[in-house]
Design a protein around this motif. Structure first.
Motif, PDB file in Angstrom:
ATOM      1  N   VAL A  38       0.863  -1.187   0.000  1.00 26.66           N
ATOM      2  CA  VAL A  38       0.000   0.000   0.000  1.00 26.66           C
ATOM      3  C   VAL A  38       0.896   1.231   0.000  1.00 26.66           C
ATOM      4  O   VAL A  38       1.702   1.412   0.911  1.00 26.66           O
ATOM      5  CB  VAL A  38      -0.880   0.046   1.269  1.00 26.66           C
ATOM      6  N   GLU A  58       1.845   5.019   0.614  1.00 29.14           N
ATOM      7  CA  GLU A  58       1.354   6.034   1.554  1.00 29.14           C
ATOM      8  C   GLU A  58       1.218   7.409   0.915  1.00 29.14           C
ATOM      9  O   GLU A  58       0.702   8.339   1.523  1.00 29.14           O
ATOM     10  CB  GLU A  58       2.294   6.123   2.765  1.00 29.14           C
ATOM     11  N   VAL A 114       1.410  -4.283   3.611  1.00 31.62           N
ATOM     12  CA  VAL A 114       2.703  -3.648   3.865  1.00 31.62           C
ATOM     13  C   VAL A 114       2.654  -2.227   3.303  1.00 31.62           C
ATOM     14  O   VAL A 114       2.417  -2.043   2.111  1.00 31.62           O
ATOM     15  CB  VAL A 114       3.846  -4.422   3.172  1.00 31.62           C
ATOM     16  N   SER A 115       2.830  -1.233   4.169  1.00 28.94           N
ATOM     17  CA  SER A 115       2.741   0.144   3.682  1.00 28.94           C
ATOM     18  C   SER A 115       4.100   0.826   3.710  1.00 28.94           C
ATOM     19  O   SER A 115       4.965   0.487   4.510  1.00 28.94           O
ATOM     20  CB  SER A 115       1.759   0.941   4.538  1.00 28.94           C
ATOM     21  N   SER A 116       4.284   1.789   2.820  1.00 32.80           N
ATOM     22  CA  SER A 116       5.516   2.576   2.842  1.00 32.80           C
ATOM     23  C   SER A 116       5.319   3.868   2.068  1.00 32.80           C
ATOM     24  O   SER A 116       4.451   3.956   1.205  1.00 32.80           O
ATOM     25  CB  SER A 116       6.678   1.789   2.244  1.00 32.80           C
ATOM     26  N   ASN A 117       6.139   4.868   2.411  1.00 38.71           N
ATOM     27  CA  ASN A 117       6.132   6.065   1.585  1.00 38.71           C
ATOM     28  C   ASN A 117       7.099   5.917   0.405  1.00 38.71           C
ATOM     29  O   ASN A 117       6.982   6.625  -0.585  1.00 38.71           O
ATOM     30  CB  ASN A 117       6.424   7.333   2.406  1.00 38.71           C
ATOM     31  N   PHE A 124       8.792   2.453  -1.407  1.00 37.53           N
ATOM     32  CA  PHE A 124       9.160   1.037  -1.399  1.00 37.53           C
ATOM     33  C   PHE A 124      10.546   0.856  -1.987  1.00 37.53           C
ATOM     34  O   PHE A 124      10.928   1.547  -2.937  1.00 37.53           O
ATOM     35  CB  PHE A 124       8.148   0.212  -2.197  1.00 37.53           C
ATOM     36  N   LEU A 167      -0.908  -0.257  12.937  1.00 37.37           N
ATOM     37  CA  LEU A 167       0.300  -0.124  12.118  1.00 37.37           C
ATOM     38  C   LEU A 167       1.462  -0.668  12.946  1.00 37.37           C
ATOM     39  O   LEU A 167       1.693  -0.216  14.072  1.00 37.37           O
ATOM     40  CB  LEU A 167       0.548   1.339  11.771  1.00 37.37           C
ATOM     41  N   ILE A 183      -1.111  -3.636   9.575  1.00 42.29           N
ATOM     42  CA  ILE A 183      -0.407  -3.104   8.410  1.00 42.29           C
ATOM     43  C   ILE A 183       1.049  -2.982   8.831  1.00 42.29           C
ATOM     44  O   ILE A 183       1.371  -2.311   9.812  1.00 42.29           O
ATOM     45  CB  ILE A 183      -0.949  -1.724   7.993  1.00 42.29           C
ATOM     46  N   ILE A 184       1.904  -3.668   8.118  1.00 40.53           N
ATOM     47  CA  ILE A 184       3.330  -3.629   8.447  1.00 40.53           C
ATOM     48  C   ILE A 184       3.946  -2.410   7.767  1.00 40.53           C
ATOM     49  O   ILE A 184       3.846  -2.268   6.551  1.00 40.53           O
ATOM     50  CB  ILE A 184       4.032  -4.904   7.943  1.00 40.53           C
ATOM     51  N   SER A 185       4.549  -1.529   8.542  1.00 44.12           N
ATOM     52  CA  SER A 185       5.211  -0.382   7.926  1.00 44.12           C
ATOM     53  C   SER A 185       6.568  -0.822   7.388  1.00 44.12           C
ATOM     54  O   SER A 185       7.392  -1.370   8.115  1.00 44.12           O
ATOM     55  CB  SER A 185       5.413   0.739   8.944  1.00 44.12           C
ATOM     56  N   ALA A 186       6.773  -0.591   6.101  1.00 40.53           N
ATOM     57  CA  ALA A 186       8.077  -0.916   5.506  1.00 40.53           C
ATOM     58  C   ALA A 186       8.966   0.321   5.476  1.00 40.53           C
ATOM     59  O   ALA A 186      10.027   0.316   4.860  1.00 40.53           O
ATOM     60  CB  ALA A 186       7.899  -1.487   4.096  1.00 40.53           C
ATOM     61  N   ASN A 187       8.537   1.394   6.159  1.00 34.78           N
ATOM     62  CA  ASN A 187       9.434   2.536   6.318  1.00 34.78           C
ATOM     63  C   ASN A 187      10.495   2.170   7.337  1.00 34.78           C
ATOM     64  O   ASN A 187      10.227   1.420   8.271  1.00 34.78           O
ATOM     65  CB  ASN A 187       8.647   3.764   6.789  1.00 34.78           C
ATOM     66  N   CYS A 192       2.437   8.248   6.478  1.00 35.34           N
ATOM     67  CA  CYS A 192       1.220   8.963   6.073  1.00 35.34           C
ATOM     68  C   CYS A 192       0.050   7.994   6.144  1.00 35.34           C
ATOM     69  O   CYS A 192      -0.258   7.316   5.168  1.00 35.34           O
ATOM     70  CB  CYS A 192       1.395   9.528   4.671  1.00 35.34           C
ATOM     71  N   MET A 238      -6.123   5.167   6.182  1.00 31.78           N
ATOM     72  CA  MET A 238      -5.773   3.749   6.237  1.00 31.78           C
ATOM     73  C   MET A 238      -6.481   3.048   7.396  1.00 31.78           C
ATOM     74  O   MET A 238      -6.341   1.833   7.581  1.00 31.78           O
ATOM     75  CB  MET A 238      -4.253   3.578   6.339  1.00 31.78           C
ATOM     76  N   ASN A 254      12.160  12.855   5.005  1.00 38.69           N
ATOM     77  CA  ASN A 254      11.827  11.846   6.002  1.00 38.69           C
ATOM     78  C   ASN A 254      12.931  10.795   6.103  1.00 38.69           C
ATOM     79  O   ASN A 254      13.028  10.097   7.112  1.00 38.69           O
ATOM     80  CB  ASN A 254      10.442  11.226   5.753  1.00 38.69           C
TER      81      ASN A 254
END
Lengths: 333, 333
Positions: free
Chosen positions: A242, A244, A271-274, A276, B24, B50-54, B65, B69, B274
């Motif tokens: 997903v 962001e 899996v979310s990120s701003n 990837f 998250l 939701i896994i943050s990949a940041n 962000c 969500m 960021n």
């Protein structure tokens, strides 16, 4: 530096920034060398610039945490507006478009002999969209009937296409014989070809050339996509990406993909990120990824990942909700 | 996987996530292999993860962000809370700390013969902080008087230090003879040594060893920092980096650095991100950078950048607002 700077409309920049104390300046990679010049100019006009060093891939791309930074306005340099996002930015956003210095007319003239039929759908991208009128005149003078599809909620100009929004082409596909793409790269014309199944001629102003060699590129791409889908076949663990970023967040689609996966007995992970990147995803113990973020991530970057990276449409093919014959370009419409 | 998973307190995770529809999950690199297991567990408890990949470098690190969500709660795995940020997250945040399986007591026993004086300032970091009590007992039984500095607005436990907050040490520095650091790596003990000028002994549970060899590392580091400052000397264009992460955003400091630069006739540019990286900064036509973001960026990553990357304190030395003899570790207090 000198050469690039002259492309900025500083009068317009001044207008945009008027009344602001602090603006956030966002530039795509190709224009990033303009950042300090813009900052100098704004400073001399009494406006403080904060240069965003986050990557920027378009007006859809906002994921900057600007709370407490005093930003009054976001200024996108070199991007056209996405109208439906206008009210979604945390502060007002303006768009300082940057026209390409390359002559589109010359490339279009070279494209004339390659065009099929009389009614030509004409499409372009932001750097060249302002040269559309003169290109249409060339087509008319050569006896063609140019047809320009309307802009959408994601595009600012009639005839403008994005990698994720080809509606200016698909909306007129039925009434044209072929398409003319005015711009560089193969990604957009591949999308045109895939989504309309009409002949596509490329007029590339940056190389001052025209070509109708898109079919080979299309075949290569389709072989690659087929291979990725095949590699994911029979696998059971899927990471659903997903994005962001403001205009790339498709949470509903992500849930739909997850639902489809679970219906088939797969394990699905959101899996979310701003931004990837392989560094952050390769570690995950999933077998493949489906990206609901910017379509280019799956299309352009899949080689960089250790595991197959599919579009949602390719995932539908994988789980047999869609036939390979009905392959479509992923779009955010 | 198996080995790591057993370190998670799933009971506590369940408690934290209770009543949430969607959480998250943020994990540091070292624990990222736990992500899917945590997601599976939460899913079985009826909570969507939701896994943050940041990237995630601590409780200070929030720049996701998550609008739209549906996230009810942020769960940091392996991080301790920064109390002053409690009300700054966009939704409530919880902290599922993960204790190291390595025995701190064994390493502390090895440290005993190296300790100088009778009053020992004892410090540690999140993975080992829960073993503090038993370590203090060992010190007392060996005849030492352990002294534990109070927690701060950025730390959750007495005696806990961060790369950016050494106040649990500096606050007791005057009343101790030397420091014991229970943890891995040289970054924290370097900070201890720099900011207190007291002898520092490292008890490293992960390697089950103790050492007082910090002086050499300190000398190496100082030579390197001196070289970076020297390289920036006489240069005129400075990029002032502002971190966008919740607990790393020092806008006032950035303005102060910019002001100091301009007072000296330099050109200064505010640059926000960021996640800073050489790929996004090397292009800029500035001569060097001053980072007001996480202190580790300038200290650990400067080798990766083509141009000198200084801390704000090093910049003060450069512009002669501070003497080299008064060098300090950059902290966010």
């Amino acid at each position: 530096m000198e050469k690039s700077e002259s492309r900025i409309d500083f009068e317009k920049l001044k207008e945009i920034a008027e009344g602001c104390e602090t603006v956030l300046v966002k530039l795509p990679d190709g224009l990033s060398q303009l950042a300090t010049g813009i900052s100098d100019f704004l400073s001399s006009a009494g406006v403080e610039a904060i240069i965003s060093a986050n990557p920027c891939y378009g007006a859809c791309d906002f994921c900057d945490c600007i709370d407490g930074m005093g930003v009054d306005r976001i200024i996108y340099v070199g991007e056209a507006e996405m109208p439906y996002l206008r009210k979604k930015y945390p502060v007002p956003a303006s768009f300082l478009e940057v026209s390409s210095r390359f002559d589109a007319a010359a490339a279009v003239k070279k494209a004339l002999p390659l065009l099929e039929g009389g009614r030509i759908g004409v499409t372009s991208i932001t750097p060249y969209i302002h040269q559309m009128e003169k290109c249409l005149t060339i087509l008319e003078e050569a006896g063609f009937t140019p047809v320009v599809g309307k802009k959408s909620r994601r595009t600012a100009y009639d005839g403008q296409i994005l990698g994720c929004d080809l509606s200016a082409a698909t909306s007129v596909s039925d009434i044209v014989d072929s398409f003319l793409y005015i711009g560089d790269g193969y990604f957009h014309p591949l999308g045109l070809s895939m989504s309309t199944s009409k002949p596509v001629v490329i007029a590339d102003p940056s190389q001052n050339r025209a070509t109708d060699d898109i079919e080979k590129a299309k075949e290569r791409m389709m072989r690659k996509r087929y291979a990725l889908i095949s590699n994911a076949m029979g696998k059971n663990r899927v990471g659903v990406l997903v994005g962001e970023k403001l205009g790339q967040k498709r949470m509903e689609l992500a849930h739909a993909v997850k639902g489809m996966a679970e219906k088939r007995g797969m394990k699905a992970y959101l899996v979310s990120s701003n931004n990837f990147s392989p560094e952050r995803l390769d570690y995950m113990d999933v077998d493949f990824y489906v990206s609901t973020s910017c379509p280019r991530i799956a299309m352009d970057d899949s080689d960089r990942y250790r595991k197959p990276l599919l579009t949602p449409i390719e995932f539908e093919i994988l789980v047999e909700e869609r036939k390979w014959e009905d392959y479509e370009f992923d779009q955010i419409l």
